[in-house]
Design a protein around this motif. Structure first.
Motif, PDB file in Angstrom:
ATOM      1  N   LYS A 174      40.877  20.192   0.374  1.00 42.63           N
ATOM      2  CA  LYS A 174      39.908  21.269   0.214  1.00 42.63           C
ATOM      3  C   LYS A 174      39.250  21.159  -1.151  1.00 42.63           C
ATOM      4  O   LYS A 174      39.843  20.656  -2.098  1.00 42.63           O
ATOM      5  CB  LYS A 174      40.592  22.633   0.322  1.00 42.63           C
ATOM      6  N   PRO A 175      38.007  21.683  -1.262  1.00 42.90           N
ATOM      7  CA  PRO A 175      37.339  21.674  -2.572  1.00 42.90           C
ATOM      8  C   PRO A 175      38.123  22.481  -3.605  1.00 42.90           C
ATOM      9  O   PRO A 175      38.883  23.379  -3.257  1.00 42.90           O
ATOM     10  CB  PRO A 175      35.991  22.338  -2.291  1.00 42.90           C
ATOM     11  N   TRP A 176      37.891  22.199  -4.863  1.00 45.82           N
ATOM     12  CA  TRP A 176      38.616  22.869  -5.943  1.00 45.82           C
ATOM     13  C   TRP A 176      38.517  24.378  -5.853  1.00 45.82           C
ATOM     14  O   TRP A 176      39.463  25.081  -6.163  1.00 45.82           O
ATOM     15  CB  TRP A 176      38.071  22.428  -7.305  1.00 45.82           C
ATOM     16  N   ASN A 231      36.435  25.368 -14.277  1.00 46.97           N
ATOM     17  CA  ASN A 231      35.472  24.365 -13.831  1.00 46.97           C
ATOM     18  C   ASN A 231      34.711  23.783 -15.020  1.00 46.97           C
ATOM     19  O   ASN A 231      34.462  22.590 -15.080  1.00 46.97           O
ATOM     20  CB  ASN A 231      34.498  24.959 -12.819  1.00 46.97           C
TER      21      ASN A 231
END
Length: 80
Positions: free
Chosen positions: A57-59, A69
């Motif tokens: 899954k994306p961060w 981020n």
């Protein structure tokens, strides 16, 4: 990893951890819980597949905030 383990059922979590954390054999786990060895293998395989999907899954789905981020982008700039 903790978030993934919290997302699966307690029974599957215990079987998965007994297999990979405590290095128990499928037969030992099956005997302990009174289930068939092939069911233990199926649970472990399905849980591994779920874990792989979860980790891909994306961060953003791991709850990393905007500050984190930015930190990751800054770290990438330093490395490159």
């Amino acid at each position: 990893m903790d978030k993934f383990l919290e997302s699966i059922s307690l029974a599957n979590r215990v079987i998965f951890l007994r297999r990979y954390w405590f290095c128990e054999t499928y037969a030992e786990i099956a005997s302990h819980y009174g289930i068939k060895e092939r069911k233990v293998k199926r649970i472990v395989l399905d849980t591994r597949k779920q874990m792989c999907a979860y980790l891909e899954k994306p961060w953003g789905t791991f709850g990393i905030n905007k500050v984190d981020n930015k930190f990751l982008r800054d770290a990438e700039n330093v490395v490159s």
